[in-house]
Design a protein around this motif. Structure first.
Motif, PDB file in Angstrom:
ATOM      1  N   ARG A   1      -3.763   7.791  11.941  1.00  0.00           N
ATOM      2  CA  ARG A   1      -3.666   9.223  11.596  1.00  0.00           C
ATOM      3  C   ARG A   1      -2.212   9.664  11.543  1.00  0.00           C
ATOM      4  N   THR A   2      -1.408   9.169  12.512  1.00  0.00           N
ATOM      5  CA  THR A   2       0.017   9.518  12.524  1.00  0.00           C
ATOM      6  C   THR A   2       0.706   8.973  11.272  1.00  0.00           C
ATOM      7  N   LEU A   3       0.360   7.745  10.862  1.00  0.00           N
ATOM      8  CA  LEU A   3       0.961   7.153   9.673  1.00  0.00           C
ATOM      9  C   LEU A   3       0.568   7.936   8.428  1.00  0.00           C
ATOM     10  N   ASP A   4      -0.726   8.380   8.342  1.00  0.00           N
ATOM     11  CA  ASP A   4      -1.164   9.202   7.212  1.00  0.00           C
ATOM     12  C   ASP A   4      -0.391  10.511   7.168  1.00  0.00           C
ATOM     13  N   ALA A   5      -0.304  11.190   8.333  1.00  0.00           N
ATOM     14  CA  ALA A   5       0.392  12.472   8.387  1.00  0.00           C
ATOM     15  C   ALA A   5       1.867  12.308   8.031  1.00  0.00           C
ATOM     16  N   TYR A   6       2.490  11.206   8.459  1.00  0.00           N
ATOM     17  CA  TYR A   6       3.920  10.962   8.178  1.00  0.00           C
ATOM     18  C   TYR A   6       4.144  10.884   6.672  1.00  0.00           C
ATOM     19  N   PHE A   7       3.285  10.141   5.970  1.00  0.00           N
ATOM     20  CA  PHE A   7       3.465  10.002   4.524  1.00  0.00           C
ATOM     21  C   PHE A   7       3.037  11.267   3.786  1.00  0.00           C
ATOM     22  N   ASP A   8       2.007  11.985   4.291  1.00  0.00           N
ATOM     23  CA  ASP A   8       1.557  13.208   3.639  1.00  0.00           C
ATOM     24  C   ASP A   8       2.622  14.295   3.683  1.00  0.00           C
ATOM     25  N   THR A   9       3.432  14.310   4.734  1.00  0.00           N
ATOM     26  CA  THR A   9       4.473  15.331   4.885  1.00  0.00           C
ATOM     27  C   THR A   9       5.816  14.875   4.341  1.00  0.00           C
ATOM     28  N   GLY A  10       5.820  13.835   3.527  1.00  0.00           N
ATOM     29  CA  GLY A  10       7.064  13.391   2.897  1.00  0.00           C
ATOM     30  C   GLY A  10       7.985  12.638   3.815  1.00  0.00           C
TER      31      GLY A  10
ATOM     32  N   PRO B   1      11.180   1.293   0.700  1.00  0.00           N
ATOM     33  CA  PRO B   1      10.327   1.833  -0.379  1.00  0.00           C
ATOM     34  C   PRO B   1       9.206   0.892  -0.793  1.00  0.00           C
ATOM     35  N   GLU B   2       9.527  -0.421  -0.960  1.00  0.00           N
ATOM     36  CA  GLU B   2       8.475  -1.312  -1.431  1.00  0.00           C
ATOM     37  C   GLU B   2       7.393  -1.511  -0.361  1.00  0.00           C
ATOM     38  N   ARG B   3       7.811  -1.610   0.901  1.00  0.00           N
ATOM     39  CA  ARG B   3       6.826  -1.736   1.982  1.00  0.00           C
ATOM     40  C   ARG B   3       6.044  -0.438   2.162  1.00  0.00           C
ATOM     41  N   ALA B   4       6.746   0.666   2.057  1.00  0.00           N
ATOM     42  CA  ALA B   4       6.089   1.964   2.230  1.00  0.00           C
ATOM     43  C   ALA B   4       5.018   2.184   1.153  1.00  0.00           C
ATOM     44  N   LEU B   5       5.304   1.727  -0.086  1.00  0.00           N
ATOM     45  CA  LEU B   5       4.318   1.870  -1.157  1.00  0.00           C
ATOM     46  C   LEU B   5       3.065   1.041  -0.854  1.00  0.00           C
TER      47      LEU B   5
END
Length: 639
Positions: free
Chosen positions: A564-573, A608-612
């Protein structure tokens, strides 16, 4: 009348000149006067003249006889030095001179040098060199005619040389006669005779010296030709001896090659072949494997063990088939099969082996390679069967599965076991070497290899295509032309799945080329979500597990909310503060969770590539969870 008869008796008896004068004095005492006395004196003079001419003729005859003896002596074969010594000795005796010598042009600079002196008493003549145009010899060669001087050192009619004048003075010489010494039509030098007193040379003496020089010139020409002929004969004998030795070496080499090849074809043990090499090379021999392990040894190695050990350590991997001198007279020859090293042959043949020994070293290494290849089943027929089997597995026309598996079992390969497909693309002109190296690698790993659509294709046992691709890449990287591009896919456990694995690896290889990753190795699994797209079978679970599986497992085991923390981190830029607001926790809590995530999936997860890939895995995991939650009630209602 009595005086006349007395004079005639003296003339007939070759009396001395004073006895002739005594007859005239006796006639005067006996009262002979006037015209009669004048007649007696005239007859005396005539008798003395006749006697002088007779003596001259006798001397000339003796000189001619001496010339004949000289010619006879020179007619026998002599060396150039012996011929010159005979000429100078006979010249001194023939003319009654004190010293004689010959001047000849030097072979190096053309200057005149003294040779074969006879009658000399000093050693100042050693390597005496006359400057160009100096001395009586130069004048003789210039005029091509005899020349003489009654007193050499005082005669200014020719150019003097300081060193020659010093030697003339040391010898006490005065009168010198020089005549040209000819060789055929050319003038080779000059013959000299000299006296230690001032005197004039008569025409007869000059003529005798000239004739002796002509005879000597002919003999000198023949002696030169004889020396040249002897030198040529000696050179021919040496060449013949070398040719006979080379022929004997060639016969011995052929015999040794035949013996070694016969042993290899009979399938002998490596020890027997190494012992035969030891006998043929007459030197200790050691055969080591590609990793330095001893396979066989022959000869007295007890005192040479350390030397061989140092040589093995210094040799490294050798791919040049030529023998290489290492140290302590030890030569190493790589044992190669298709460019792949099977081992190294070490021979203590000394610092400078013969050409035959070097050739035998190379041949022995090739025979050892044949023996090791035969013992490891690397024959050409076996290789052809392997290539044809993999080619049949790659064609789209279906083949009976049982037939393919039986063919594979004959080669010791089980197609029902996990295998990976590897494709290598080689740039430059090293394709032939790469195919040979790849074939050797496939046999070593008990796999298959062939060339398909200009690429090298391998089917290797295993479950990790990435590791197999790296192995093939490392095997081919040492070839000229740059490292190859290698891709892997799999595993596959069915003959029919090999073609799908090949297509997947081919798409991976094309993707690597498009991404500029040439010269590297990779597998479809290592390409992340791109590999998921390239795969024939969309294995989403495996992608999710390989990307964020560690985080999912951590949440499941500890009831945490890292996903959930990882989802929220990416959702908030990518903002920990906004993510904390969305999760209703403190920002420090989000920071600690993000640190834990980095520990689980790697500190570079925010690149960036890992984050994608992570975001894609999160979305796929969320969709999978929603689908499973949707299926569970339906499943429960059906139950």
């Amino acid at each position: 009348m009595a005086a006349v008869l007395a004079l005639l008796d003296l003339l007939a008896g070759e009396g001395s000149a004073n006895r002739f004068e005594a007859v005239v004095e006796e006639a005067r005492r006996q009262g002979v006067t006037g015209a009669d006395l004048r007649t007696v004196e005239r007859i005396k003079r005539l008798a003395l003249g006749i006697q002088a001419r007779l003596e001259r003729r006798q001397q000339w005859s003796a000189a001619l006889a001496a010339l004949v003896d000289t010619a006879s002596d020179l007619a026998s074969p002599h060396t150039v030095e012996d011929t010159l010594k005979i000429i100078t000795r006979r010249a001194r005796l023939l003319l009654g001179a004190d010293v004689s010598w010959v001047t000849l042009p030097a072979a190096d600079d053309g200057a005149l040098r003294l040779h074969s002196l006879d009658g000399h008493v000093t050693m100042l003549n050693t390597r005496l060199r006359l400057p160009e145009g100096a001395g009586l010899a130069a004048a003789v060669l210039a005029h091509r005619a005899p020349l003489w001087t009654s007193d050499y050192l005082t005669d200014e009619s020719f150019r003097h040389a300081a060193e020659l004048d010093q030697w003339i003075g040391a010898e006490g010489l005065h009168a010198v006669l020089a005549v040209p010494l000819s060789r055929g039509t050319a003038f080779a030098g000059s013959l000299h005779v000299a006296d230690r007193s001032v005197r004039h040379f008569s025409a007869d003496e000059i003529a005798l010296a000239n004739m002796l020089a002509e005879i000597g010139g002919v003999a000198l020409s023949r002696a030169v030709y004889l020396d040249e002929t002897l030198a040529e004969m000696s050179a021919l004998r040496d060449r013949l001896s070398r040719a006979e030795a080379d022929l004997a070496d060639a016969r011995g080499l052929t015999e040794a090659q035949g013996a070694l090849l016969a042993l290899a074809l009979d399938g002998c043990a490596p020890q027997l072949l190494v012992e035969e090499c030891h006998v043929r090379l007459r030197a200790p021999v050691l055969l080591c494997g590609p990793h330095g392990t001893t396979i066989a040894a022959a000869g007295d190695l007890s005192e040479r063990g350390e030397a061989f050990a140092r040589a093995r350590k210094a040799a490294g991997v050798l791919l040049d088939p030529a023998p290489v001198l290492l140290q302590d007279g030890i030569w190493s020859v790589p044992v190669l099969a298709g460019g792949h090293p099977l081992g190294v042959l070490y021979v203590q043949a000394g610092p400078a082996p013969t050409a035959g020994t070097a050739e035998l070293l190379r041949y022995a290494a090739r025979v050892v390679a044949v023996l090791l290849s035969l013992q490891e089943g690397r024959g050409p027929v076996d290789g052809q069967f392997r290539d044809e089997l993999l080619e049949d597995l790659l064609i789209s026309v279906p083949r009976p599965r049982d037939l393919l598996q039986r063919r594979a079992r004959r080669l010791g390969i089980g197609l029902d076991q996990p295998h990976v497909v590897v494709i290598a693309r080689v740039e430059g002109g090293a394709q032939a070497h790469a195919v040979s190296r790849a074939s050797t690698c496939a046999r070593r790993l008990n796999g298959l290899q062939t060339t398909h659509e200009s690429d090298i294709v391998l089917l290797l046992p295993g479950t990790d295509p990435g590791a197999a691709a790296r192995t093939v890449h490392d095997e081919l990287s040492s070839l000229p032309g740059g490292p190859p591009t290698v891709s892997g896919s799999g595993p596959v456990s069915d003959p029919g799945a090999v073609l799908h694995g090949y297509r997947e690896a081919a798409r991976c290889l094309d993707a690597m080329t498009a991404l500029g990753a040439t010269g590297t190795s990779a597998s479809t699994h290592q390409l992340g979500f791109l590999g998921l797209l390239l795969s024939d079978h969309m294995d989403a679970d495996r992608f999710i597990q390989s990307t964020i599986g560690a985080v999912l497992d951590y949440d499941a085991q500890r009831l945490t909310e890292l996903i959930r923390t990882l989802d929220a981190y990416f959702d908030t830029g990518g903002s920990p503060t906004y993510a904390a607001e969305q999760l209703h926790v403190h920002p420090n809590t989000v920071a600690r969770r993000l640190e834990r995530i980095g520990e689980l999936i790697g500190s570079d997860w925010q690149r960036p590539e890992r984050a994608l890939e992570i975001q894609l895995a999160l979305r796929m995991s969320r969709i999978r969870r929603v689908l499973r939650e949707h299926d569970e009630p339906a499943g429960g209602q059906d139950a």
